[in-house]
Design an enzyme around this catalytic site. Structure first.
Site, mmCIF file in Angstrom:
data_model
loop_
_atom_site.group_PDB
_atom_site.id
_atom_site.type_symbol
_atom_site.label_atom_id
_atom_site.label_comp_id
_atom_site.label_asym_id
_atom_site.label_seq_id
_atom_site.Cartn_x
_atom_site.Cartn_y
_atom_site.Cartn_z
ATOM 1 N N ASN A 89 40.760 27.633 61.606
ATOM 2 C CA ASN A 89 41.462 26.917 62.678
ATOM 3 C C ASN A 89 41.859 27.818 63.838
ATOM 4 O OD1 ASN A 89 41.495 24.425 61.559
ATOM 5 N ND2 ASN A 89 43.521 24.587 60.649
ATOM 6 N N GLU A 121 52.875 36.097 48.528
ATOM 7 C CA GLU A 121 53.018 36.867 47.280
ATOM 8 C C GLU A 121 52.450 36.009 46.170
ATOM 9 O OE1 GLU A 121 53.616 39.930 47.459
ATOM 10 O OE2 GLU A 121 54.346 39.928 49.527
ATOM 11 N N ILE A 148 43.260 28.579 57.481
ATOM 12 C CA ILE A 148 43.900 29.080 58.715
ATOM 13 C C ILE A 148 42.855 29.793 59.574
ATOM 14 C CG2 ILE A 148 45.633 30.709 59.602
ATOM 15 C CD1 ILE A 148 47.241 30.072 56.970
ATOM 16 N N LYS A 200 41.808 30.909 54.213
ATOM 17 C CA LYS A 200 40.504 30.513 54.785
ATOM 18 C C LYS A 200 40.675 29.338 55.740
ATOM 19 C CE LYS A 200 37.983 32.055 50.765
ATOM 20 N NZ LYS A 200 37.590 31.611 49.433
HETATM 21 N N1 LIG Z 1 54.152 37.629 43.625
HETATM 22 C C1 LIG Z 1 55.264 36.908 43.631
HETATM 23 O O1 LIG Z 1 56.284 37.286 44.199
HETATM 24 C C2 LIG Z 1 55.284 35.596 42.895
HETATM 25 C C3 LIG Z 1 56.506 35.003 42.613
HETATM 26 C C4 LIG Z 1 56.512 33.780 41.936
HETATM 27 C C5 LIG Z 1 55.326 33.194 41.529
HETATM 28 N N2 LIG Z 1 54.158 33.819 41.809
HETATM 29 C C6 LIG Z 1 52.896 33.236 41.366
HETATM 30 O O2 LIG Z 1 52.954 31.822 41.489
HETATM 31 C C7 LIG Z 1 52.153 31.204 40.493
HETATM 32 C C8 LIG Z 1 52.974 30.190 39.741
HETATM 33 O O3 LIG Z 1 53.578 29.277 40.602
HETATM 34 P P1 LIG Z 1 52.935 27.827 40.863
HETATM 35 O O4 LIG Z 1 52.327 27.339 39.600
HETATM 36 O O5 LIG Z 1 53.984 27.016 41.511
HETATM 37 O O6 LIG Z 1 51.776 28.198 41.889
HETATM 38 P P2 LIG Z 1 50.769 27.232 42.671
HETATM 39 O O7 LIG Z 1 49.852 28.096 43.449
HETATM 40 O O8 LIG Z 1 50.182 26.216 41.776
HETATM 41 O O9 LIG Z 1 51.735 26.415 43.675
HETATM 42 C C9 LIG Z 1 52.461 27.075 44.684
HETATM 43 C C10 LIG Z 1 52.684 26.088 45.826
HETATM 44 O O10 LIG Z 1 51.418 25.774 46.404
HETATM 45 C C11 LIG Z 1 51.240 24.372 46.432
HETATM 46 N N3 LIG Z 1 49.805 24.065 46.282
HETATM 47 C C12 LIG Z 1 49.104 23.943 45.131
HETATM 48 N N4 LIG Z 1 47.817 23.623 45.405
HETATM 49 C C13 LIG Z 1 47.714 23.555 46.747
HETATM 50 C C14 LIG Z 1 46.640 23.250 47.641
HETATM 51 N N5 LIG Z 1 45.421 22.966 47.206
HETATM 52 N N6 LIG Z 1 46.886 23.266 48.964
HETATM 53 C C15 LIG Z 1 48.115 23.545 49.426
HETATM 54 N N7 LIG Z 1 49.180 23.839 48.629
HETATM 55 C C16 LIG Z 1 48.980 23.855 47.310
HETATM 56 C C17 LIG Z 1 52.071 23.858 45.273
HETATM 57 O O11 LIG Z 1 52.373 22.499 45.398
HETATM 58 C C18 LIG Z 1 53.284 24.760 45.368
HETATM 59 O O12 LIG Z 1 54.191 24.303 46.335
HETATM 60 C C19 LIG Z 1 51.674 32.333 39.599
HETATM 61 O O13 LIG Z 1 50.368 32.685 39.958
HETATM 62 C C20 LIG Z 1 52.648 33.464 39.918
HETATM 63 O O14 LIG Z 1 52.149 34.744 39.641
HETATM 64 C C21 LIG Z 1 54.115 34.992 42.488
#
Ligand SMILES: NC(=O)c1ccc[n+]([C@@H]2O[C@H](COP(=O)([O-])OP(=O)(O)OC[C@H]3O[C@@H](n4cnc5c(N)ncnc54)[C@H](O)[C@@H]3O)[C@@H](O)[C@H]2O)c1
Ligand SMILES: N[C@@H](CCC=O)C(=O)O
Length: 552
Positions: A290, A303, A287, A285
């Protein structure tokens, strides 16, 4: 600033043979086991380590320091890391744009050589160090760390080279007389922002930063606060392998500030994200809002979450389905995006022997700190995960779910949650719908005669569509379920667990709320980080503007 290399390349080079990195076993008394144990013990004794921000090759200690604890023992701090701010993000972007010309002009074989060398360094010289950092930082036992931080990361580096070579070789199949048609796969204009999750070093360093960098892009990388140390170790290895200054900028720090500053920049050309669905939607959203600011239309690759299922048919081999369900649900404490979360078993099979066999095997699972190699399960990653998981178990109980085993947690030393099985009579109850990201499965014993209706139920229960498995010895049932579940997952397994995709073997990604399904570990992902230019060259000039059809 490096000068622009214009090295001639007098050859169309083949790559060295590309194979999956062989997995090692670390059995008791083996040399690997002894050396890895030593590396883990030394890392515990030598920490906490100090991790800087790295911009243009300069290690910057900002003095604004945050901590990454060891989830097996949260009083042990694995590293203190310096956090960047908005001004440093601007510096990182400007530096990467300066590094861009030299990087994209580097001949492809030289770019590839850097990542192939990084793979070889990880597989040999740094194997134990990378494994120890992943075990202690992300709470992985040896086998889970080997899958991720030795095998998958090397596979990403090596197979990416193979896929990019294939991409560059993909050329228009036809040329009319006296013309030559060609396609060149340019890197994107601007920089790519990589935002990585905690749970897989290979996804962070092997895929999220390297898919764009290997195709000639420059990258600003915001790693997860919960995996800083292993990510930094891998970054240092890439540098040792020859990654030039400024090509990938290592920028840890507060997520909304770092990511927001990058997304607001005019030269933002693409987001390569893996993490939770709600964060990805939020970034998309931002992006979108912007769009008028940017030079082009940024590529958005993400993913995200899953709510993965095993569907067991009455013809299935019970022992296999039980064992695969336990591995899929509880390996790495259910913190794989692919982890099993919903288990559907015919009622008569469930009550007959499935339930008892499942509970008997789970009773043998040991949970404990990862430096004690015997444990099948370690801790969950952080306090907030522990609390979320325990909260969801309570919510399931309130809705009438019956906890058959586990349901307990202990966060006094590390963040430990016992492997938990909940039986529900309501197939749309809270733990059947929401992603948990912890060692919890919910079982729905479906009426034996409702196999097809249950497939439709699986398809419509959640917003996610990442991974799923069908267990069946009856080929007609397998085909029927596979058709009914066509859109319920991007990864479908027959008589196998729903986790454990291997680069080069099972390209990975899900659809619906689970992501853009660009299939990491395949050629598809690389199309997202290039902007093709078509070139037509004419060799014989036309004599006149008149066509034969114009003649009388
Ligand atoms: N589909 C896939 O290939 C795949 C693989 C691995 C993990 N995952 C998913 O990732 C999640 C677990 O990983 P996580 O806990 O690190 O996820 P997360 O979404 O909490 O964090 C991912 C990244 O986003 C950043 N982030 C968090 N809040 C943000 C914000 N408000 N603005 C910008 N960046 C932000 C985090 O610092 C981190 O670098 C699970 O939902 C899992 O299913 C998916
Ligand atoms: N590729 C891994 C999952 C990565 C997500 O966290 C698997 O297939 O199990």
């Amino acid at each position: 600033m490096a000068s622009v290399p214009q090295a001639p390349q007098f050859g169309l080079f083949s790559l060295p043979p590309i194979k999956n990195e062989p997995m090692r076993n670390y059995e008791p008394k083996s040399e690997d086991r002894i050396k890895l144990q030593q590396a883990v013990d030394e890392m515990i004794a030598a920490g906490p380590f100090e991790v800087p921000v790295v911009i243009n090759g300069e290690k910057i200690k900002t003095g604004k320091v945050a901590q990454q604890p060891n989830p097996s023992n949260h009083s042990h701090i694995l590293c203190n890391y310096h956090e960047a701010d908005e001004a440093l993000v601007q510096k990182a972007i400007e530096g990467s744009l300066k590094a861009k010309t030299a990087w994209e002009n580097m001949p492809w074989n030289d770019r590839a050589a850097i990542f192939l060398k990084a793979a070889d360094l990880i597989a040999s010289k740094y194997r134990y160090k990378v494994l120890a950092a992943t075990m202690l930082g992300q709470g992985k036992n040896v086998w889970q760390a080997e899958i991720d931080a030795a095998a998958e990361i090397c596979d990403f580096f090596r197979f990416s080279a193979k896929y990019i070579q294939e991409l560059y070789s993909t050329q228009p199949p036809e040329c009319s007389a006296n013309t030559w048609n060609r396609t060149e796969y340019r890197p994107l204009e601007g920089f790519v922002l990589a935002v990585s999750p905690f749970n897989f070093l290979a996804i962070a360093a092997g895929n999220l930063i390297c898919a764009p960098a290997m195709t000639g892009n420059v990258v600003v990388w915001k790693p997860s606060p919960m995996s800083i140390y292993s990510n930094y170790v891998a970054y240092e290895i890439l540098r040792e392998a020859g990654l030039p200054d400024g090509v990938i900028q290592f920028v840890p720090g507060p997520a909304p500030e770092i990511v927001g500053a990058a997304i607001n920049h005019r030269e933002f050309a693409g987001l390569h994200f893996t993490g939770s669905t709600h964060v990805f939607r939020q970034l998309w959203k931002q992006i979108g809002n912007n769009l008028d600011k940017y030079r082009g239309y940024p590529r958005i690759v993400g993913e995200t979450g899953g709510k993965n299922f095993h569907m067991v048919h009455k013809s299935a081999n019970v022992d296999a389905a039980v064992t695969q369900s336990i591995r899929a649900a509880f390996e790495y404490q259910g913190q794989k995006c692919s982890a099993l979360s919903r288990l559907y078993v015919p009622k008569s099979m469930w009550e007959g022997e499935f339930k008892q066999k499942l509970l008997d095997q789970i009773a043998q699972i040991s949970v404990g700190p990862v430096q004690e190699f015997k444990h099948f399960m370690g801790p969950v990653i952080a306090k907030h995960s522990f609390e979320k998981i325990m909260g969801l178990i309570e919510a399931a109980k309130k809705e009438g779910g019956e906890v058959l085993c586990g349901g307990q947690g202990d966060d006094s030393k590390g963040w430990y949650v016992q492997p938990t099985v909940i039986e529900t009579k309501d197939p749309k109850s809270v733990t059947m719908v929401n992603e948990i990201f912890g060692p919890v499965i919910t079982v729905y014993a479906y009426p034996d005669e409702e196999f097809e209706q249950t497939c439709e139920l699986i398809d419509s229960t959640t917003e996610y569509a990442l991974t799923g498995s069908i267990f069946s010895a009856d080929r007609y049932a397998l085909i029927r379920a596979s058709n009914l579940l066509r859109n319920a997952s991007g990864m479908m397994y027959y008589n196998d667990k729903c986790t454990g995709a291997v680069v080069g073997q099972q390209p990975f990604g899900g659809a619906r709320a689970s992501g853009t399904n660009d299939k990491a570990g395949s050629i598809s992902i690389f199309y997202r980080f290039v902007s093709a230019r078509t070139i037509k060259e004419t060799t014989i000039d036309p004599a006149t503007h008149i066509y034969p059809s114009n003649l009388e």
